[in-house]
Write a protein that holds these residues in place. Structure first.
Motif, PDB file in Angstrom:
ATOM      1  N   ALA A 127     -13.638   1.748  -6.810  1.00  0.00           N
ATOM      2  CA  ALA A 127     -12.307   1.261  -6.461  1.00  0.00           C
ATOM      3  C   ALA A 127     -11.465   1.225  -7.726  1.00  0.00           C
ATOM      4  CB  ALA A 127     -12.383  -0.131  -5.839  1.00  0.00           C
ATOM      5  N   GLY A 128     -10.444   2.064  -7.787  1.00  0.00           N
ATOM      6  CA  GLY A 128      -9.505   2.060  -8.896  1.00  0.00           C
ATOM      7  C   GLY A 128      -8.308   1.202  -8.532  1.00  0.00           C
ATOM      8  N   ILE A 129      -8.105   0.109  -9.257  1.00  0.00           N
ATOM      9  CA  ILE A 129      -6.998  -0.803  -8.987  1.00  0.00           C
ATOM     10  C   ILE A 129      -5.922  -0.543 -10.045  1.00  0.00           C
ATOM     11  CG2 ILE A 129      -6.362  -3.180  -8.489  1.00  0.00           C
ATOM     12  CD1 ILE A 129      -8.737  -2.132  -6.818  1.00  0.00           C
ATOM     13  N   LEU A 151     -11.609   4.002  -3.268  1.00  0.00           N
ATOM     14  CA  LEU A 151     -10.411   3.241  -2.933  1.00  0.00           C
ATOM     15  C   LEU A 151      -9.461   3.299  -4.120  1.00  0.00           C
ATOM     16  CD1 LEU A 151      -8.731   1.131  -1.281  1.00  0.00           C
ATOM     17  CD2 LEU A 151     -10.054  -0.642  -2.473  1.00  0.00           C
ATOM     18  N   LEU A 152      -8.199   3.585  -3.839  1.00  0.00           N
ATOM     19  CA  LEU A 152      -7.138   3.501  -4.842  1.00  0.00           C
ATOM     20  C   LEU A 152      -6.137   2.477  -4.340  1.00  0.00           C
ATOM     21  CD1 LEU A 152      -6.605   7.318  -5.509  1.00  0.00           C
ATOM     22  CD2 LEU A 152      -8.027   5.719  -6.806  1.00  0.00           C
ATOM     23  N   LEU A 153      -5.937   1.422  -5.119  1.00  0.00           N
ATOM     24  CA  LEU A 153      -5.083   0.316  -4.681  1.00  0.00           C
ATOM     25  C   LEU A 153      -4.080  -0.021  -5.775  1.00  0.00           C
ATOM     26  CD1 LEU A 153      -6.208  -2.903  -2.850  1.00  0.00           C
ATOM     27  CD2 LEU A 153      -4.726  -3.077  -4.847  1.00  0.00           C
ATOM     28  N   GLY A 154      -2.827  -0.244  -5.390  1.00  0.00           N
ATOM     29  CA  GLY A 154      -1.812  -0.631  -6.358  1.00  0.00           C
ATOM     30  C   GLY A 154      -0.607  -1.213  -5.666  1.00  0.00           C
ATOM     31  N   THR A 155       0.443  -1.466  -6.428  1.00  0.00           N
ATOM     32  CA  THR A 155       1.686  -1.986  -5.863  1.00  0.00           C
ATOM     33  C   THR A 155       2.807  -0.968  -6.044  1.00  0.00           C
ATOM     34  OG1 THR A 155       2.188  -3.149  -7.935  1.00  0.00           O
ATOM     35  CG2 THR A 155       1.059  -4.395  -6.201  1.00  0.00           C
ATOM     36  N   ALA A 156       3.773  -1.027  -5.151  1.00  0.00           N
ATOM     37  CA  ALA A 156       4.805   0.009  -5.077  1.00  0.00           C
ATOM     38  C   ALA A 156       5.652   0.115  -6.331  1.00  0.00           C
ATOM     39  CB  ALA A 156       5.693  -0.249  -3.863  1.00  0.00           C
ATOM     40  N   ASP A 157       5.932  -1.020  -6.970  1.00  0.00           N
ATOM     41  CA  ASP A 157       6.871  -1.018  -8.093  1.00  0.00           C
ATOM     42  C   ASP A 157       6.257  -1.527  -9.388  1.00  0.00           C
ATOM     43  OD1 ASP A 157       9.159  -0.115  -6.510  1.00  0.00           O
ATOM     44  OD2 ASP A 157       9.024  -2.070  -5.526  1.00  0.00           O
ATOM     45  N   ALA A 175     -10.357  12.321  -0.705  1.00  0.00           N
ATOM     46  CA  ALA A 175     -11.144  11.522   0.241  1.00  0.00           C
ATOM     47  C   ALA A 175     -10.905  10.023   0.077  1.00  0.00           C
ATOM     48  CB  ALA A 175     -12.634  11.824   0.080  1.00  0.00           C
ATOM     49  N   ALA A 176     -10.124   9.626  -0.913  1.00  0.00           N
ATOM     50  CA  ALA A 176      -9.926   8.201  -1.196  1.00  0.00           C
ATOM     51  C   ALA A 176      -9.007   7.536  -0.174  1.00  0.00           C
ATOM     52  CB  ALA A 176      -9.342   8.021  -2.594  1.00  0.00           C
ATOM     53  N   GLU A 177      -9.318   6.282   0.130  1.00  0.00           N
ATOM     54  CA  GLU A 177      -8.371   5.450   0.873  1.00  0.00           C
ATOM     55  C   GLU A 177      -7.336   4.945  -0.124  1.00  0.00           C
ATOM     56  OE1 GLU A 177      -8.348   0.997   2.698  1.00  0.00           O
ATOM     57  OE2 GLU A 177      -9.853   2.366   3.546  1.00  0.00           O
ATOM     58  N   VAL A 178      -6.070   5.085   0.206  1.00  0.00           N
ATOM     59  CA  VAL A 178      -4.992   4.665  -0.684  1.00  0.00           C
ATOM     60  C   VAL A 178      -4.265   3.481  -0.056  1.00  0.00           C
ATOM     61  CG1 VAL A 178      -2.872   5.344  -1.876  1.00  0.00           C
ATOM     62  CG2 VAL A 178      -4.714   7.010  -1.551  1.00  0.00           C
ATOM     63  N   THR A 179      -4.207   2.382  -0.773  1.00  0.00           N
ATOM     64  CA  THR A 179      -3.524   1.176  -0.311  1.00  0.00           C
ATOM     65  C   THR A 179      -2.422   0.829  -1.296  1.00  0.00           C
ATOM     66  OG1 THR A 179      -5.538   0.298   0.721  1.00  0.00           O
ATOM     67  CG2 THR A 179      -3.763  -1.270   0.265  1.00  0.00           C
ATOM     68  N   SER A 202      -8.569  -5.196   1.594  1.00  0.00           N
ATOM     69  CA  SER A 202      -8.797  -3.790   1.260  1.00  0.00           C
ATOM     70  C   SER A 202     -10.067  -3.615   0.437  1.00  0.00           C
ATOM     71  CB  SER A 202      -7.584  -3.246   0.491  1.00  0.00           C
ATOM     72  OG  SER A 202      -7.752  -1.883   0.188  1.00  0.00           O
ATOM     73  N   LEU A 203     -10.261  -4.476  -0.558  1.00  0.00           N
ATOM     74  CA  LEU A 203     -11.468  -4.403  -1.388  1.00  0.00           C
ATOM     75  C   LEU A 203     -12.714  -4.681  -0.564  1.00  0.00           C
ATOM     76  CD1 LEU A 203     -12.822  -4.098  -4.141  1.00  0.00           C
ATOM     77  CD2 LEU A 203     -12.385  -6.538  -4.538  1.00  0.00           C
ATOM     78  N   ASP A 204     -12.662  -5.683   0.291  1.00  0.00           N
ATOM     79  CA  ASP A 204     -13.825  -6.018   1.116  1.00  0.00           C
ATOM     80  C   ASP A 204     -14.174  -4.879   2.070  1.00  0.00           C
ATOM     81  OD1 ASP A 204     -13.945  -8.431  -0.160  1.00  0.00           O
ATOM     82  OD2 ASP A 204     -13.129  -9.610   1.504  1.00  0.00           O
ATOM     83  N   GLY A 205     -13.142  -4.222   2.624  1.00  0.00           N
ATOM     84  CA  GLY A 205     -13.390  -3.078   3.491  1.00  0.00           C
ATOM     85  C   GLY A 205     -14.069  -1.945   2.744  1.00  0.00           C
ATOM     86  N   PHE A 206     -13.604  -1.700   1.530  1.00  0.00           N
ATOM     87  CA  PHE A 206     -14.231  -0.685   0.673  1.00  0.00           C
ATOM     88  C   PHE A 206     -15.697  -1.019   0.419  1.00  0.00           C
ATOM     89  CE2 PHE A 206     -15.466  -0.407  -3.851  1.00  0.00           C
ATOM     90  CZ  PHE A 206     -15.731   0.959  -3.940  1.00  0.00           C
TER      91      PHE A 206
END
Length: 216
Positions: A127-129, A151-157, A175-179, A202-206
């Motif tokens: 998971a890359g945050i 998993l790739l997770l971040g914030t819009a701004d 193949a990554a889920e992007v949140t 999102s992390l728990d789902g990953f």
């Protein structure tokens, strides 16, 4: 593969009072790398901080996951950051973790994604945050030869790693889920912000997907 060993070290104050929390210094390491373990069981998780971060950066999530049945390591960077991640992974495996997932913020995520090009000792998921395509001489590489969970997770701004930059990384990991969550929070800060509940979901789902084969 070199043999792994570690010696006890001073526990950071952010983990004082956590039952079973222990700090280690990998034998033969150079620099300030310190590994903090907590929890137990076959499902291991390594948390890596931002470039100037330490083991306390992910303390809240590490404690939460350990309480939920995970075996966790949070780390201080050593001089060789790849080795620090490898040592954290090996420490978990010497303590009984059958599979290990990597979770890294910013530099930690960028480096962990880049290490997937090494076909040996790979994690079960990454998971890359708030990762970047490249940072501080490290590259996120690509995931074309990797079949674990991503998993790739971040914030819009996020000023450092906004949605555009996150999706640049995603191009190399189809193949990554992007949140993408609202706001400007970065890396572990996202989990303490107004959208922390969504980030944890999102992390728990990953993690559920990562360890599903071992648990089924």
């Amino acid at each position: 593969m070199r043999e792994f060993s570690a010696t006890p070290d001073r526990l950071p104050s952010c983990f004082h009072g956590v039952r079973g929390a222990t700090a280690y210094r990998p034998s033969g390491s150079s620099g300030d790398d310190r590994l903090v373990t907590l929890g137990s069981g076959p499902r291991g998780v390594v948390f890596a901080p931002i470039s100037w971060g330490d083991a306390c950066e992910w303390a809240a999530e590490a404690k939460r996951l350990a309480a939920g049945g995970y075996h966790v390591v949070s780390l201080d960077w050593g001089a060789d950051r790849r080795r620090t991640i490898s040592d954290a992974t090996r420490l978990l495996r010497t303590r009984g973790a059958k599979d290990v997932a990597w979770v890294g913020g910013c530099m930690g995520g960028t480096l962990m994604l880049g290490m997937l090009t090494d076909r040996t000792d790979r994690p079960a998921g990454v998971a890359g945050i708030s990762p970047l395509a490249s940072l501080g001489g490290y590259s996120a590489g690509n995931g074309t030869s990797y079949d674990g969970e991503l998993l790739l997770l971040g914030t819009a701004d996020d000023p450092l790693s906004d949605e555009k930059r996150l999706r640049e990384v995603a191009h190399s990991f189809p193949a990554a889920e992007v949140t993408v969550l609202p706001g400007t929070r970065h890396a572990a800060e996202i989990f303490a912000g107004p959208h922390g509940t969504a980030a944890r979901r999102s992390l728990d789902g990953f993690l559920d997907r990562t360890f599903a084969p071992a648990d089924s």
